[in-house]
Design a protein around this motif. Structure first.
Motif, PDB file in Angstrom:
ATOM      1  N   ILE A   1       0.866  -1.178   0.000  1.00  0.00           N
ATOM      2  CA  ILE A   1       0.000   0.000   0.000  1.00  0.00           C
ATOM      3  C   ILE A   1       0.904   1.229   0.000  1.00  0.00           C
ATOM      4  O   ILE A   1       1.760   1.382   0.878  1.00  0.00           O
ATOM      5  N   ASP A   2       0.732   2.102  -0.995  1.00  0.00           N
ATOM      6  CA  ASP A   2       1.622   3.268  -1.093  1.00  0.00           C
ATOM      7  C   ASP A   2       0.894   4.594  -0.905  1.00  0.00           C
ATOM      8  O   ASP A   2       1.502   5.653  -0.994  1.00  0.00           O
ATOM      9  N   SER A   3      -0.423   4.523  -0.668  1.00  0.00           N
ATOM     10  CA  SER A   3      -1.183   5.756  -0.453  1.00  0.00           C
ATOM     11  C   SER A   3      -2.250   5.510   0.594  1.00  0.00           C
ATOM     12  O   SER A   3      -3.035   4.570   0.475  1.00  0.00           O
ATOM     13  N   LEU A   4      -2.271   6.326   1.617  1.00  0.00           N
ATOM     14  CA  LEU A   4      -3.293   6.248   2.661  1.00  0.00           C
ATOM     15  C   LEU A   4      -4.038   7.571   2.685  1.00  0.00           C
ATOM     16  O   LEU A   4      -3.428   8.638   2.789  1.00  0.00           O
ATOM     17  N   ARG A   5      -5.377   7.478   2.581  1.00  0.00           N
ATOM     18  CA  ARG A   5      -6.190   8.681   2.566  1.00  0.00           C
ATOM     19  C   ARG A   5      -7.217   8.626   3.688  1.00  0.00           C
ATOM     20  O   ARG A   5      -7.950   7.653   3.821  1.00  0.00           O
ATOM     21  N   LEU A   6      -7.257   9.649   4.503  1.00  0.00           N
ATOM     22  CA  LEU A   6      -8.228   9.777   5.582  1.00  0.00           C
ATOM     23  C   LEU A   6      -9.213  10.865   5.197  1.00  0.00           C
ATOM     24  O   LEU A   6      -8.848  12.042   5.131  1.00  0.00           O
ATOM     25  N   VAL A   7     -10.455  10.458   4.894  1.00  0.00           N
ATOM     26  CA  VAL A   7     -11.447  11.401   4.379  1.00  0.00           C
ATOM     27  C   VAL A   7     -12.788  11.165   5.056  1.00  0.00           C
ATOM     28  O   VAL A   7     -13.030  10.119   5.651  1.00  0.00           O
ATOM     29  N   GLU A   8     -13.660  12.150   4.949  1.00  0.00           N
ATOM     30  CA  GLU A   8     -15.020  12.015   5.449  1.00  0.00           C
ATOM     31  C   GLU A   8     -15.896  11.388   4.377  1.00  0.00           C
ATOM     32  O   GLU A   8     -15.731  11.665   3.189  1.00  0.00           O
ATOM     33  N   ASN A   9     -16.840  10.555   4.795  1.00  0.00           N
ATOM     34  CA  ASN A   9     -17.724   9.878   3.860  1.00  0.00           C
ATOM     35  C   ASN A   9     -18.849  10.810   3.413  1.00  0.00           C
ATOM     36  O   ASN A   9     -19.607  11.317   4.224  1.00  0.00           O
ATOM     37  N   THR A  10     -18.956  11.014   2.125  1.00  0.00           N
ATOM     38  CA  THR A  10     -20.030  11.847   1.600  1.00  0.00           C
ATOM     39  C   THR A  10     -20.795  11.168   0.466  1.00  0.00           C
ATOM     40  O   THR A  10     -21.701  11.752  -0.110  1.00  0.00           O
ATOM     41  N   THR A  11     -20.445   9.894   0.153  1.00  0.00           N
ATOM     42  CA  THR A  11     -21.032   9.262  -1.026  1.00  0.00           C
ATOM     43  C   THR A  11     -21.679   7.913  -0.776  1.00  0.00           C
ATOM     44  O   THR A  11     -22.329   7.377  -1.654  1.00  0.00           O
ATOM     45  N   SER A  12     -21.524   7.335   0.429  1.00  0.00           N
ATOM     46  CA  SER A  12     -21.920   5.937   0.609  1.00  0.00           C
ATOM     47  C   SER A  12     -23.212   5.760   1.389  1.00  0.00           C
ATOM     48  O   SER A  12     -23.516   4.674   1.850  1.00  0.00           O
ATOM     49  N   SER A  13     -23.989   6.809   1.565  1.00  0.00           N
ATOM     50  CA  SER A  13     -25.218   6.728   2.349  1.00  0.00           C
ATOM     51  C   SER A  13     -26.149   5.663   1.796  1.00  0.00           C
ATOM     52  O   SER A  13     -26.424   5.603   0.594  1.00  0.00           O
ATOM     53  N   GLY A  14     -26.658   4.817   2.674  1.00  0.00           N
ATOM     54  CA  GLY A  14     -27.613   3.800   2.291  1.00  0.00           C
ATOM     55  C   GLY A  14     -27.006   2.521   1.758  1.00  0.00           C
ATOM     56  O   GLY A  14     -27.726   1.538   1.538  1.00  0.00           O
ATOM     57  N   GLN A  15     -25.708   2.483   1.547  1.00  0.00           N
ATOM     58  CA  GLN A  15     -25.062   1.286   1.031  1.00  0.00           C
ATOM     59  C   GLN A  15     -24.506   0.446   2.175  1.00  0.00           C
ATOM     60  O   GLN A  15     -23.948   0.981   3.123  1.00  0.00           O
ATOM     61  N   SER A  16     -24.664  -0.848   2.047  1.00  0.00           N
ATOM     62  CA  SER A  16     -24.120  -1.745   3.069  1.00  0.00           C
ATOM     63  C   SER A  16     -22.614  -1.850   2.907  1.00  0.00           C
ATOM     64  O   SER A  16     -22.045  -1.499   1.861  1.00  0.00           O
ATOM     65  N   ALA A  17     -21.972  -2.375   3.940  1.00  0.00           N
ATOM     66  CA  ALA A  17     -20.524  -2.552   3.888  1.00  0.00           C
ATOM     67  C   ALA A  17     -20.120  -3.443   2.721  1.00  0.00           C
ATOM     68  O   ALA A  17     -19.187  -3.143   1.973  1.00  0.00           O
ATOM     69  N   GLU A  18     -20.845  -4.540   2.561  1.00  0.00           N
ATOM     70  CA  GLU A  18     -20.487  -5.478   1.494  1.00  0.00           C
ATOM     71  C   GLU A  18     -20.721  -4.866   0.115  1.00  0.00           C
ATOM     72  O   GLU A  18     -19.944  -5.098  -0.813  1.00  0.00           O
ATOM     73  N   GLU A  19     -21.778  -4.078  -0.021  1.00  0.00           N
ATOM     74  CA  GLU A  19     -22.041  -3.425  -1.302  1.00  0.00           C
ATOM     75  C   GLU A  19     -20.913  -2.451  -1.649  1.00  0.00           C
ATOM     76  O   GLU A  19     -20.472  -2.378  -2.806  1.00  0.00           O
ATOM     77  N   LEU A  20     -20.457  -1.703  -0.671  1.00  0.00           N
ATOM     78  CA  LEU A  20     -19.370  -0.756  -0.918  1.00  0.00           C
ATOM     79  C   LEU A  20     -18.116  -1.466  -1.401  1.00  0.00           C
ATOM     80  O   LEU A  20     -17.440  -1.015  -2.323  1.00  0.00           O
ATOM     81  N   ILE A  21     -17.815  -2.595  -0.773  1.00  0.00           N
ATOM     82  CA  ILE A  21     -16.606  -3.331  -1.134  1.00  0.00           C
ATOM     83  C   ILE A  21     -16.761  -4.012  -2.492  1.00  0.00           C
ATOM     84  O   ILE A  21     -15.890  -3.915  -3.360  1.00  0.00           O
TER      85      ILE A  21
END
Length: 519
Positions: free
Chosen positions: A232-252
């Protein structure tokens, strides 16, 4: 999954955004946080996002590996004296800090940087949350109180690359504590040059770790390192603004994330690791008819024998009031304490003993079993009630109330029996047990001098001694049936297949991608 390690309890809910959305390389990892990191000063970082950023931006003397061991990081090796009071570290030669964007910095990493970092930690004005972790250092209390100068602290640079820690008393978890952000090095000259802004801007931050600070804006904090194979060469810490209503498995599965917390318990083909900070238990209000220990034991024994772990993958067997996976000073608490569930004997005999001790049938008239609505445990409550009816010819009403009201009634003692979640907030065993003390909330109205003494002693003890004191408190609660653990509520992290080497502790909080790879 062999290298995916969890030192198990719970960060705030997070999800991971698209790996390709920012277009910074194929081996990126994006972590969703409640708020963008605001302070990268490792000696004072305290929020979950700040700590996670610091864990990857900085390196200390040692680092936790995916298999749970401690490996040398900025040091070549270390020695520990026979009395366990002196730790000597030999630093690697030629180490330097890295500025933002990966630019080289004119600051070498030496033993003096660790001395300065620890002295800062104990200066009264720093208000470092890590001072308590290193209280075993010689003269630490006096320095923190301003009674002695920082130079009196038991941390010295014997040579430019030789660092010595002197402890006033042994601390068997001292090495593991050196992975905390507060133990990261800090160059005094650079610190002074920032004029009070150290770790607050990109320009006033230097990296001592594998990653450097690439960008830090209101959109997120982005760390990078040179690409190397599948790392892994890039780590990003961001706020979630796009995944509302999606389950964890759906996101992955939709490649919107690499990992996500999940509490559905549904079958999955993804990598998953379960953990828990919550045990569902019967709580008896000791300021009621249940002041009788025999009565608590009788009903508790009958209930525990009748209840089965609910299905659906959300629950697991409880071996005590404290769930599996929690640690105390780096020690696996449940493994150290063992299974502390008592064997009460015949419930009917205990009930008769309670009746002989003065419990009257008329005292049972106003008893109900309190339960938070929405818990999905109505059937469990009815099963418990049926067991009491069969065993003792007692039948109580089941009262389901909204979670907010449920919590208020627990706190003010407005209940007789409750089926309640006992939570180790932040993964703290002490916090969970302290709720049963008069000074910690008096959850059940239980008051016992021995319990209070042992709990108080555990607050200042360390290592296995602290584990033993906490285990004694837990055992006392269970033997006296103040609380009767039934099962633990499980949580899990789903991880995209192909990610290995992630070091994660939901309670630390720890998210270290130093060893992480993506295949």
């Amino acid at each position: 999954m062999k290298q995916l390690r969890f030192v198990a309890a719970l960060l705030a809910a997070f999800f991971v955004l698209s790996l390709t959305a920012c277009g910074s390389g194929s081996n990126s990892f994006t972590w969703f946080v409640d708020s963008i990191p605001a302070n990268l000063d490792p000696q004072v970082a305290s929020s979950a996002s700040d700590i996670i950023a610091c864990e990857n931006l900085y390196s200390g003397l040692v680092r936790r590996t995916p298999d749970g061991s401690l490996a040398p990081e900025l040091c070549e090796r270390w020695e520990v004296s026979a009395d366990r009071l002196t730790y000597t570290f030999y630093l690697k030669d030629g180490l330097t800090y890295t500025a933002s964007k990966g630019d080289p910095a004119d600051y070498a990493i030496t033993a003096e940087d660790f001395v300065f970092a620890f002295q800062r930690m104990f200066l009264p004005g720093t208000n470092s949350p890590y001072a308590v972790e290193f209280s075993a250092l010689e003269n630490s209390a006096a320095v923190l109180a301003g009674q002695k100068p920082a130079s009196a602290l038991g941390v010295t640079a014997a040579e430019p690359l030789k660092l010595v820690f002197r402890l006033s008393s042994p601390d068997e978890t001292f090495l593991s504590k050196l992975t905390l952000p507060g133990a990261m090095p800090c160059d005094e000259a650079f610190f002074d040059s920032t004029r009070g802004t150290y770790g607050l801007t990109s320009a006033s931050t230097l990296s001592s770790g594998h990653f450097y600070l690439y960008n830090w804006t209101s959109s997120g904090l982005f760390l990078r390192r040179a690409a190397s194979g599948s790392q892994i060469d890039s780590l990003r810490l961001v706020e979630n603004t796009t995944s509302s209503g999606q389950s964890a498995e759906e996101l992955i599965n939709n490649e919107k994330c690499t990992a996500a917390l999940d509490d559905s318990g549904t079958p999955t083909s993804l990598q998953s690791v379960s953990y828990s900070d919550t045990t569902w238990a019967l709580l008896f209000n000791c300021d009621s008819i249940f002041a009788s220990t025999e009565l608590r034991q009788a009903l508790g024994s009958a209930a525990a024998s009748a209840v089965e772990v609910p299905g659906g993958g959300l629950f697991a067997e409880a071996k005590g009031l404290i769930p599996d996976g929690l640690t105390v000073d780096g020690i696996d608490y449940r493994q150290a304490a063992g299974d502390v569930r008592p064997a009460f004997g015949d419930p009917r005999a205990l009930y008769i003993a309670a009746r002989d001790g003065g419990v009257s049938p008329s005292d049972f008239g106003r008893i109900s079993l309190l339960l938070p609505s929405g818990s999905g445990l109505s059937d469990t409550a009815e099963l418990i009630n049926s067991a009491w009816q069969k065993e003792f010819s007692l039948f109580f009403s089941v009262e389901e109330v909204e979670p907010e009201e449920f919590q208020k009634r627990l706190e003010n003692g407005s209940y007789t029996i409750a089926l309640a979640p006992v939570q180790a907030e932040g993964g703290s065993v002490y916090t969970a047990l302290a709720r049963f003390s008069p000074t910690g909330g008096g959850l059940t109205g239980y008051s016992d001098a021995l319990y209070t003494t042992q709990l108080s002693a555990s607050a200042t003890a360390t290592g296995s001694t602290r584990c033993s004191l906490l285990a004694a408190c837990e055992r006392q609660l269970l033997e006296q049936a103040v609380a009767v653990p039934l099962f633990t509520q499980q949580k899990r992290l789903l991880v995209a297949n192909g990610i290995e080497g992630l070091v994660f502790d939901p309670f630390g909080p720890v998210l270290d991608v130093t060893y992480a790879t993506k295949s």
